[in-house]
Design an enzyme around this catalytic site. Structure first.
Site, PDB file in Angstrom:
ATOM      1  N   SER A 104      51.596  22.073 -19.493  1.00  0.00           N
ATOM      2  CA  SER A 104      51.268  20.655 -19.410  1.00  0.00           C
ATOM      3  C   SER A 104      51.111  20.052 -20.805  1.00  0.00           C
ATOM      4  O   SER A 104      50.472  20.638 -21.673  1.00  0.00           O
ATOM      5  CB  SER A 104      49.973  20.466 -18.619  1.00  0.00           C
TER       6      SER A 104
ATOM      7  N   ASP B 297      45.460  18.941 -23.462  1.00  0.00           N
ATOM      8  CA  ASP B 297      46.652  19.789 -23.397  1.00  0.00           C
ATOM      9  C   ASP B 297      47.206  20.087 -24.786  1.00  0.00           C
ATOM     10  O   ASP B 297      47.781  21.140 -25.018  1.00  0.00           O
ATOM     11  CB  ASP B 297      47.756  19.104 -22.592  1.00  0.00           C
TER      12      ASP B 297
ATOM     13  N   SER C 293      53.606  11.962 -20.322  1.00  0.00           N
ATOM     14  CA  SER C 293      53.337  13.281 -19.761  1.00  0.00           C
ATOM     15  C   SER C 293      54.651  13.957 -19.409  1.00  0.00           C
ATOM     16  O   SER C 293      55.620  13.296 -19.059  1.00  0.00           O
ATOM     17  CB  SER C 293      52.472  13.141 -18.503  1.00  0.00           C
TER      18      SER C 293
ATOM     19  N   HIS D  61      50.942   5.987 -21.340  1.00  0.00           N
ATOM     20  CA  HIS D  61      50.662   7.356 -20.908  1.00  0.00           C
ATOM     21  C   HIS D  61      51.978   8.108 -20.932  1.00  0.00           C
ATOM     22  O   HIS D  61      52.959   7.675 -20.334  1.00  0.00           O
ATOM     23  CB  HIS D  61      50.071   7.392 -19.496  1.00  0.00           C
TER      24      HIS D  61
END
Length: 155
Positions: free
Chosen positions: A33, A68, A25, A23
């Site tokens: 984001s 996103d 981010s 993941h």
């Protein structure tokens, strides 16, 4: 999950096979984001002072309309290739990424050099050209040059 291996393929020593759930981010709120989830495979080879890591990935699908960055694969591709050469306490690396799409072929190249400073302290110099140096601007081509200090071997 990484497994140590011992086999030969095309004159290279197979050293690892692995798979990971990743993941990534930037931790920002909308509209800034950026995130994505991937399953990444890894195959590692060595030959003398050379190391080669091949990392194909598959993006986990998200709910349509809630992504996103739905086009991130167009810029980041479906994998990367990392080659490292070590000479003494110096390490040189080349990271390549490409989406292999025509006519919108996009990719990135990153060159690193790490060198000893004092004891375990290392310096490094880095050059980047292409897409995806950071998540916030993954879809903008950029060129950068950096330098710094490292407490651990990062290549």
């Amino acid at each position: 999950l990484v497994f140590h291996t011992r086999y030969r393929l095309l004159g290279l020593d197979g050293r690892l096979l692995g798979v990971s759930l990743n993941h990534q981010s930037n931790g920002k709120d909308l509209p800034y984001s950026r995130s994505w989830n991937r399953i990444i495979g890894m195959v590692g080879f060595e030959r003398q002072a050379w190391t080669l890591l091949v990392r194909p990935w598959w993006r986990l699908p998200e709910v349509a309309g809630e992504e996103d960055n739905p086009d991130i694969e167009d810029y980041m591709g479906q994998g990367d290739l990392l080659a490292i050469y070590r000479k003494g306490r110096n390490a040189y690396s080349l990271l390549l990424r490409n989406n292999f799409k025509r006519p919108d072929n996009r990719g990135a190249v990153k060159l690193n050099w790490s060198f000893p400073l004092y004891g375990r302290l290392k310096g490094y110099v880095q050059y980047f050209n292409g897409y995806g140096e950071s998540l916030i601007d993954y879809n903008h081509s950029q060129q950068s040059f950096g330098f710094g200090v490292s407490l651990t071997e990062g290549m």
